[in-house]
Design a protein around this motif. Structure first.
Motif, mmCIF file in Angstrom:
data_model
loop_
_atom_site.group_PDB
_atom_site.id
_atom_site.type_symbol
_atom_site.label_atom_id
_atom_site.label_comp_id
_atom_site.label_asym_id
_atom_site.label_seq_id
_atom_site.Cartn_x
_atom_site.Cartn_y
_atom_site.Cartn_z
ATOM 1 N N GLY A 165 0.791 -1.224 0.000
ATOM 2 C CA GLY A 165 0.000 0.000 0.000
ATOM 3 C C GLY A 165 0.825 1.275 0.000
ATOM 4 N N MET A 166 2.073 1.185 -0.367
ATOM 5 C CA MET A 166 2.951 2.357 -0.356
ATOM 6 C C MET A 166 4.000 2.210 -1.457
ATOM 7 S SD MET A 166 5.130 1.225 3.045
ATOM 8 C CE MET A 166 6.609 2.186 2.843
ATOM 9 N N ILE A 167 4.594 3.368 -1.821
ATOM 10 C CA ILE A 167 5.710 3.333 -2.772
ATOM 11 C C ILE A 167 6.965 3.085 -1.953
ATOM 12 C CG2 ILE A 167 6.958 4.573 -4.569
ATOM 13 C CD1 ILE A 167 4.417 6.257 -4.984
ATOM 14 N N PHE A 168 7.324 1.838 -1.826
ATOM 15 C CA PHE A 168 8.359 1.406 -0.892
ATOM 16 C C PHE A 168 9.674 2.152 -1.095
ATOM 17 C CE2 PHE A 168 10.062 -1.560 2.098
ATOM 18 C CZ PHE A 168 11.337 -1.880 1.666
ATOM 19 N N SER A 169 10.019 2.417 -2.344
ATOM 20 C CA SER A 169 11.349 2.950 -2.647
ATOM 21 C C SER A 169 11.569 4.369 -2.141
ATOM 22 C CB SER A 169 11.604 2.893 -4.146
ATOM 23 O OG SER A 169 10.638 3.665 -4.827
ATOM 24 N N ILE A 170 10.511 5.083 -1.746
ATOM 25 C CA ILE A 170 10.699 6.458 -1.283
ATOM 26 C C ILE A 170 10.676 6.550 0.242
ATOM 27 C CG2 ILE A 170 9.656 7.383 -3.391
ATOM 28 C CD1 ILE A 170 7.233 8.221 -1.651
ATOM 29 N N TYR A 171 10.693 5.398 0.891
ATOM 30 C CA TYR A 171 10.670 5.390 2.351
ATOM 31 C C TYR A 171 12.011 4.951 2.914
ATOM 32 C CZ TYR A 171 5.682 6.228 2.615
ATOM 33 O OH TYR A 171 4.444 6.796 2.530
ATOM 34 N N VAL A 172 12.435 5.687 3.918
ATOM 35 C CA VAL A 172 13.528 5.233 4.771
ATOM 36 C C VAL A 172 12.958 4.144 5.670
ATOM 37 C CG1 VAL A 172 15.179 5.879 6.557
ATOM 38 C CG2 VAL A 172 14.567 7.520 4.751
ATOM 39 N N MET A 173 13.581 3.003 5.675
ATOM 40 C CA MET A 173 13.070 1.875 6.452
ATOM 41 C C MET A 173 13.946 1.648 7.676
ATOM 42 S SD MET A 173 10.411 1.109 4.768
ATOM 43 C CE MET A 173 9.919 -0.318 5.742
ATOM 44 N N GLY A 174 13.297 1.360 8.772
ATOM 45 C CA GLY A 174 14.050 1.168 10.009
ATOM 46 C C GLY A 174 13.503 0.044 10.856
ATOM 47 N N TRP A 175 14.329 -0.428 11.735
ATOM 48 C CA TRP A 175 13.935 -1.379 12.775
ATOM 49 C C TRP A 175 14.170 -0.713 14.132
ATOM 50 C CZ3 TRP A 175 11.422 -5.863 12.002
ATOM 51 C CH2 TRP A 175 11.463 -6.428 10.722
ATOM 52 N N TYR A 176 13.150 -0.755 14.943
ATOM 53 C CA TYR A 176 13.217 -0.257 16.303
ATOM 54 C C TYR A 176 12.919 -1.414 17.239
ATOM 55 C CZ TYR A 176 13.040 4.565 14.565
ATOM 56 O OH TYR A 176 13.318 5.757 13.943
ATOM 57 N N ARG A 177 13.256 -1.232 18.512
ATOM 58 C CA ARG A 177 12.892 -2.251 19.485
ATOM 59 C C ARG A 177 12.493 -1.591 20.800
ATOM 60 N NH1 ARG A 177 18.894 -5.017 20.415
ATOM 61 N NH2 ARG A 177 19.842 -3.280 21.581
ATOM 62 N N ARG A 195 18.449 3.998 4.260
ATOM 63 C CA ARG A 195 17.867 5.094 3.501
ATOM 64 C C ARG A 195 17.590 4.659 2.074
ATOM 65 N NH1 ARG A 195 17.758 9.313 6.810
ATOM 66 N NH2 ARG A 195 19.191 9.268 8.591
ATOM 67 N N ILE A 196 17.015 5.589 1.294
ATOM 68 C CA ILE A 196 16.627 5.208 -0.059
ATOM 69 C C ILE A 196 17.835 4.981 -0.956
ATOM 70 C CG2 ILE A 196 14.369 6.317 0.114
ATOM 71 C CD1 ILE A 196 15.486 8.623 -1.570
ATOM 72 N N ASN A 197 18.983 5.536 -0.569
ATOM 73 C CA ASN A 197 20.207 5.278 -1.335
ATOM 74 C C ASN A 197 21.000 4.106 -0.733
ATOM 75 O OD1 ASN A 197 21.178 6.368 0.997
ATOM 76 N ND2 ASN A 197 22.201 8.127 0.061
ATOM 77 N N SER A 198 20.356 3.392 0.201
ATOM 78 C CA SER A 198 20.921 2.207 0.874
ATOM 79 C C SER A 198 21.996 2.524 1.894
ATOM 80 C CB SER A 198 21.444 1.186 -0.140
ATOM 81 O OG SER A 198 20.366 0.648 -0.874
ATOM 82 N N ARG A 199 22.186 3.790 2.208
ATOM 83 C CA ARG A 199 23.058 4.122 3.339
ATOM 84 C C ARG A 199 22.410 3.604 4.611
ATOM 85 N NH1 ARG A 199 24.389 10.239 3.802
ATOM 86 N NH2 ARG A 199 25.178 9.445 5.783
ATOM 87 N N ARG A 216 27.100 -6.731 14.507
ATOM 88 C CA ARG A 216 26.324 -7.947 14.732
ATOM 89 C C ARG A 216 25.059 -7.997 13.883
ATOM 90 N NH1 ARG A 216 24.011 -8.836 19.500
ATOM 91 N NH2 ARG A 216 23.805 -6.637 20.081
ATOM 92 N N PHE A 217 24.446 -6.838 13.659
ATOM 93 C CA PHE A 217 23.200 -6.766 12.904
ATOM 94 C C PHE A 217 23.458 -6.126 11.543
ATOM 95 C CE2 PHE A 217 19.984 -6.472 16.691
ATOM 96 C CZ PHE A 217 20.560 -7.600 17.247
ATOM 97 N N THR A 218 22.684 -6.562 10.554
ATOM 98 C CA THR A 218 22.768 -5.982 9.217
ATOM 99 C C THR A 218 21.362 -5.743 8.693
ATOM 100 O OG1 THR A 218 24.835 -7.178 8.765
ATOM 101 C CG2 THR A 218 23.633 -6.263 6.877
ATOM 102 N N ILE A 219 21.117 -4.499 8.290
ATOM 103 C CA ILE A 219 19.827 -4.162 7.682
ATOM 104 C C ILE A 219 20.001 -4.115 6.167
ATOM 105 C CG2 ILE A 219 20.198 -1.653 7.857
ATOM 106 C CD1 ILE A 219 17.170 -1.385 8.403
ATOM 107 N N PRO A 239 8.922 8.626 5.323
ATOM 108 C CA PRO A 239 9.107 9.249 4.005
ATOM 109 C C PRO A 239 10.441 9.995 3.936
ATOM 110 C CG PRO A 239 6.938 9.753 4.916
ATOM 111 C CD PRO A 239 7.733 9.129 6.006
ATOM 112 N N TYR A 240 11.199 9.790 2.892
ATOM 113 C CA TYR A 240 12.548 10.337 2.829
ATOM 114 C C TYR A 240 12.567 11.860 2.820
ATOM 115 C CZ TYR A 240 12.437 11.997 -2.011
ATOM 116 O OH TYR A 240 12.157 12.706 -3.150
#
Length: 122
Positions: A26-38, A52-56, A66-69, A99-100
């Protein structure tokens, strides 16, 4: 309607590995910064990793090395590979979409998944 659906959590022994996935729809995935929180019991939600959208990427100090996103824009999915897990990694892990074009501090348009439990215990 935007949906973020996490999977891959569970119980693992110290030193073990898990891979979390978050499938977005339901979203344009490529324009979102994606994160994991806990969130651990009694604690605020904390950023674990962000891509980020440029994969940084950036990581919390506690998980560096230890972790890789990673993200797969073709599959609308973000992953969190967790290695060398420690008991202090026990938490509910949440997927986040930001959103980026908004600053990192402006979370008014963010989306969140429902969370997946990760328990590290012998």
């Amino acid at each position: 309607q935007v949906q973020l659906v996490e999977s891959g959590g569970g119980l693992v022994q110290p030193g073990g590995s898990l891979r979390l996935s978050c499938a977005a729809s339901g979203m344009i995935f490529s324009i979102y910064v994606m994160g994991w929180y806990r969130r651990t019991p009694g604690n605020q939600r904390e950023l674990v990793a962000r891509i980020r959208i440029n994969s940084r990427t950036n990581y919390a100090d506690s998980v560096k090395g230890r972790f890789t996103i990673s993200r797969d824009n073709a599959k609308n999915t973000v992953y969190l590979q967790m290695n060398s897990l420690k008991p202090e990694d026990t938490a509910v892990y949440y997927c986040n979409a930001h959103p980026y074009y908004y600053s990192d501090s402006d979370t008014s348009s963010d989306y969140w998944g429902q969370g997946t439990q990760v328990t590290v215990s012998s």
